[in-house]
Each structure stands twice: as C-alpha cells, then as structure tokens.
Design a protein around this motif. Structure first.
Motif, PDB file in Angstrom:
ATOM      1  N   ARG A  78       0.808  -1.218   0.000  1.00  0.00           N
ATOM      2  CA  ARG A  78       0.000   0.000   0.000  1.00  0.00           C
ATOM      3  C   ARG A  78       0.843   1.270   0.000  1.00  0.00           C
ATOM      4  O   ARG A  78       0.474   2.269  -0.595  1.00  0.00           O
ATOM      5  CB  ARG A  78      -0.940   0.001   1.209  1.00  0.00           C
ATOM      6  CG  ARG A  78      -2.056   1.018   1.110  1.00  0.00           C
ATOM      7  CD  ARG A  78      -3.077   0.850   2.209  1.00  0.00           C
ATOM      8  NE  ARG A  78      -2.618   1.236   3.513  1.00  0.00           N
ATOM      9  CZ  ARG A  78      -2.523   2.491   3.943  1.00  0.00           C
ATOM     10  NH1 ARG A  78      -2.869   3.483   3.175  1.00  0.00           N
ATOM     11  NH2 ARG A  78      -2.093   2.746   5.149  1.00  0.00           N
ATOM     12  N   SER A  99      -0.662   2.229  -3.587  1.00  0.00           N
ATOM     13  CA  SER A  99      -1.989   1.724  -3.912  1.00  0.00           C
ATOM     14  C   SER A  99      -3.029   2.638  -3.290  1.00  0.00           C
ATOM     15  O   SER A  99      -2.764   3.284  -2.288  1.00  0.00           O
ATOM     16  CB  SER A  99      -2.152   0.308  -3.356  1.00  0.00           C
ATOM     17  OG  SER A  99      -3.495  -0.091  -3.362  1.00  0.00           O
ATOM     18  N   GLU A 101      -5.813   1.329  -2.233  1.00  0.00           N
ATOM     19  CA  GLU A 101      -6.622   0.410  -1.446  1.00  0.00           C
ATOM     20  C   GLU A 101      -6.747   0.901  -0.013  1.00  0.00           C
ATOM     21  O   GLU A 101      -5.767   1.303   0.601  1.00  0.00           O
ATOM     22  CB  GLU A 101      -5.992  -0.985  -1.431  1.00  0.00           C
ATOM     23  CG  GLU A 101      -6.094  -1.713  -2.730  1.00  0.00           C
ATOM     24  CD  GLU A 101      -7.509  -2.108  -3.068  1.00  0.00           C
ATOM     25  OE1 GLU A 101      -8.228  -2.613  -2.178  1.00  0.00           O
ATOM     26  OE2 GLU A 101      -7.908  -1.891  -4.224  1.00  0.00           O
TER      27      GLU A 101
END
Length: 118
Positions: A78, A99, A101
């Motif tokens: 991440r 990321s 996410e």
C-alpha cells in the motif's frame, strides 16, 4: 468530524473508519482506529505524501548524512514510508502511496509504541 468538519466516511473496516475531505484528492485524509487499551487512545501522527519513491530515498539519505535515523519504516504493497519523532514526542510520517486500497490502517499502518526520539 462529519458534522462539524464536513468529512465524508469513505470506508469502514476492522475497527478503522476512513474519512475524506471535500477535495477528494486522496483516498482518505483521516483514519480513526479503535484501540483496545484506553491508555493508547489519542493523537498518533500526521502524514505527508511525497512526490515519488526517489524523493523518499533522497530524504532518507539526507537524514543519514545528518546522523539521524527514522523512528520507524513501513514498506508494504500500500505504501512506503518513514516516521520521525519530534522533540515534543509527536510523530510525522512521510510516505509514497503505492496503492489506493483502503483497509490497512490498523496494524501494519501503525508504528510500534516504543519509538525512539530522532
């Protein structure tokens, strides 16, 4: 944070609520983590996004040249980041997002309690 600050809840996962401001430039601006120990409740750190992994590496080299070391380093899918602890004991994180996410703020996102002053 929602009523007074106008933040929008964008995700909720495993004891963490993610909130974002109206500009929406990042996946979230604030993560509120549930804590099991009331002694640990409170402000943890502020984060600042860097423009690239090269900028992060340059910052780490600059710290090393000054005889300093990060209090904690995070490297996962991440993000990559490092934490500094100021003379008042407050933490700041400098990171590069890998990321968008959501869902890792509790646990791997949070540095250990026993950080040394740098």
């Amino acid at each position: 944070y929602r009523t007074v600050g106008g933040l929008e809840e964008v995700h909720r996962d495993d004891g963490v609520v993610y909130l974002r401001g109206s500009l929406g430039a990042s996946p979230f601006d604030l993560a509120i983590c549930e804590v099991e120990d009331e002694e640990r409740a409170g402000y943890h750190h502020a984060s600042f996004e860097l423009e690239s992994e090269e900028a992060l590496e340059s910052s780490l080299r600059e710290l090393e040249s000054r005889g300093r070391a990060p209090a904690h380093v995070v490297e996962n899918e991440r993000k990559r980041s490092f934490f500094l602890k100021d003379p008042d004991g407050l933490l700041t994180e400098y990171y590069v997002r890998r990321s968008n996410e959501l869902g890792a703020a509790k646990g791997s996102h949070t540095p250990p309690d026993a950080l040394t002053l740098v």
